[in-house]
Every structure is written in structure tokens, then in C-alpha cells.
Design an enzyme around this catalytic site. Structure first.
Site, mmCIF file in Angstrom:
data_model
loop_
_atom_site.group_PDB
_atom_site.id
_atom_site.type_symbol
_atom_site.label_atom_id
_atom_site.label_comp_id
_atom_site.label_asym_id
_atom_site.label_seq_id
_atom_site.Cartn_x
_atom_site.Cartn_y
_atom_site.Cartn_z
ATOM 1 C CB SER A 160 2.488 -3.146 -0.896
ATOM 2 O OG SER A 160 1.958 -4.079 -1.813
ATOM 3 C CG ASP A 197 -0.629 -5.361 0.188
ATOM 4 O OD1 ASP A 197 0.062 -4.486 0.737
ATOM 5 O OD2 ASP A 197 -0.888 -5.361 -1.025
#
Length: 290
Positions: free
Chosen positions: A38, A182
Site C-alpha cells: 500500500s 490494496d
């Protein structure tokens, strides 16, 4: 001895990775590879490209000043508590904006569309990952199979976009037959991935939210956020068990959207790493690292 960094996910809290890298670079602490998740993918990918923490810091500061980034209005998702009537009024307006943004997901895959995300990522370097001067990888989560996907070759920019595609906020990224979101959805801090890529010693940077900070739990959205914090916390603790050393900047009280606190967050990364230096040096020169 090969030393790897595992940079975790946590939104704006992950900007403290910059502070960590600034200190490690200043102290000439050897880093042989980086794997990020991320926001850790963004900071790690930039560092693997530039090999200079100040260049990464300048890039991020310049990025958040761009009109297209300000168009995101990320701050409306900032849940930090304050007091005062004017703040309460502004918070009310922000809540209205946030709920309006969330309504978009009833008909679309994400709050922000693909064109806007492409504009945000336009300044990011786009080299083949395998050609970077510092070995780098990132992780994403495949929506179709649910598997954790390690991205260690191909487009750096696309890999960073995939790993940072917060579900419902940014659109999924298609790579080959994968539909990626993500990486924190499957692994919030990639310690085992770093080890699997040949590191014998793993320094992990944990930027997860403080699970003890419940905040207000008066709406469904607040409860959803709280539930996500709990899941992420337990997943992170499990993953961190394999790390040789963990750096925890004091930023856990910040929201994932606290972009306006960037200077304090970066500084917190520097302070935490400076405190960790004696232990890092001890381990570096111990028998296990010879």
C-alpha cells in the site's frame, strides 16, 4: 548478510517510512531489498528508484501540492477528534462530503474514477521493477481468487497503483488476468515476502492504527472503520512475528487520511528509527549477521 525492509500499509501514517529511510540512509545502514504494501509500496518503490530519501520526500511534498491531488479532498475521511464550534461545523460539512462520496460506490466500483487516479500517478516513475537499482517488490490482493500477489517485475507504476488501491476508494487495477486491490487486504506488512526474496534479516516498519483508540461508534461507517482496524491489527501482529526488528513510529493515533500532518508523521519516523539504531547496530554486528 542480506537485509530487507518490510514497509507496511496505513495510508498517511505510512509517510513515516520516509523518516525511517532518511535515518537509515544517513547512518549508512545497509538495505539490500525493500518490499512494500500500500503506502509502503509507494514510498518503497520511489526509494528503490531514486536511492535517495530526500528525493522521495520532495516528490511526495510536490505531489500533494498538485491541483489534481487536492481534487481528491482526502481530508474528508480524516477521523481525528478536535473541539470547538467552528471545527464541529467543518466536520459536519466534511461528513456530508464523505457520505456523498460513499454513495458513488452504489453505482461505481470506487469513489474516485480511473481517469483521476491515472492523473494522480502521472508523475510516478514507470520503469520495469526488475531494472531498479535496489531490488523491490510489492504485494496486492486479487479480487477474483482472494490470493496475495507478489509483484516483482513489470511496470513499477502499475504495481504501486495496484498495491495502494484502497477498496471502494480507488478502482481495482487489472494486470493480466488479475483484478488487484490494496495489498493490505491480505497482508498488511510483508515480512514473509521479504524473507522469501532472500533476506536473512528483516526490519519491519509497523504503521497500523492504534486498536485501543476506538473513537466514536455512533454510525455504521464508524463501526465499519473500527472493524477494519481490528482485522488489520490482528493480521499485522501475526505477520510481524517473523520480523527480526520492528520500528513503530508514534503515529498510530493519526487517521489514514491525515495528509495535513505529513511533517509530523515523517519526523516521527525519524525519531523512532534513531531510537532503534543501537539495537540495529548491535544486530548488524552480531554473530548472526556475519
Amino acid at each position: 548478510m542480506k537485509i530487507g525492509l518490510a514497509l507496511g500499509g496505513g495510508g498517511a501514517r505510512g509517510l513515516s517510512h520516509i523518516g525511517v529511510l532518511k535515518v537509515l540512509e544517513k547512518e549508512q545502514f545497509p538495505v539490500n531489498q525493500i518490499t512494500g504494501c500500500s503506502i509502503g509500496a509507494l514510498i518503497g518503490g520511489l526509494y528503490a528508484t531514486y536511492r535517495n530519501a530526500k528525493a522521495v520526500e520532495d516528490f511526495i511534498f510536490n505531489l500533494i501540492e498538485q491541483p489534481v491531488f487536492k481534487e481528491l479532498d482526502i481530508e474528508v475521511f480524516n477521523s481525528t477528534e478536535h473541539s470547538g464550534s467552528m471545527y464541529q461545523f467543518n466536520q459536519y460539512l466534511n461528513n456530508l462530503k464523505m457520505y456523498y462520496s460513499l454513495l458513488k460506490t452504489l453505482k461505481a466500483r470506487s469513489i474516485y474514477n480511473k481517469d483521476l487516479v491515472q492523473k494522480i500517478f502521472a508523475p510516478f516513475p514507470d520503469k520495469p521493477i526488475e531494472e531498479l537499482p535496489l531490488p523491490f517488490a510489492t504485494i496486492a490482493t486479487d479480487l477474483i481468487s482472494g490470493r496475495e500477489i507478489v509483484l516483482s517485475k513489470g511496470s513499477l507504476k502499475k504495481a504501486m497503483m495496484a498495491s495502494s488501491a484502497i477498496p471502494g476508494v480507488f478502482p481495482p487495477v487489472k494486470i493480466d488476468d488479475l483484478l488487484l486491490i490494496d495489498g493490505a487486504s491480505s497482508d498488511s506488512i510483508p515480512v514473509q515476502i521479504v524473507k522469501g526474496r532472500g533476506a536473512q534479516y528483516v526490519v519491519a516498519v509497523d504503521v497500523t492504527h492504534c486498536v485501543e483508540d476506538t473513537g466514536k461508534l455512533q454510525t455504521g461507517i464508524q463501526i465499519i472503520y473500527r472493524a477494519e482496524d481490528i482485522v488489520t491489527y490482528h493480521l499485522t501482529q501475526e505477520r510481524l512475528a517473523g520480523a527480526d526488528h520492528i520500528i513503530r513510529p508514534k503515529i498510530r493515533h493519526y487517521s489514514w487520511a491525515a495528509i495535513k500532518n505529513i511533517k509530523e508523521i515523517i519526523k516521527a519516523g525519524e525519531i523512532a528509527t534513531e531510537k532503534a539504531l543501537p539495537q540495529l547496530e548491535k544486530l548488524l554486528h552480531s554473530g548472526r549477521l556475519q
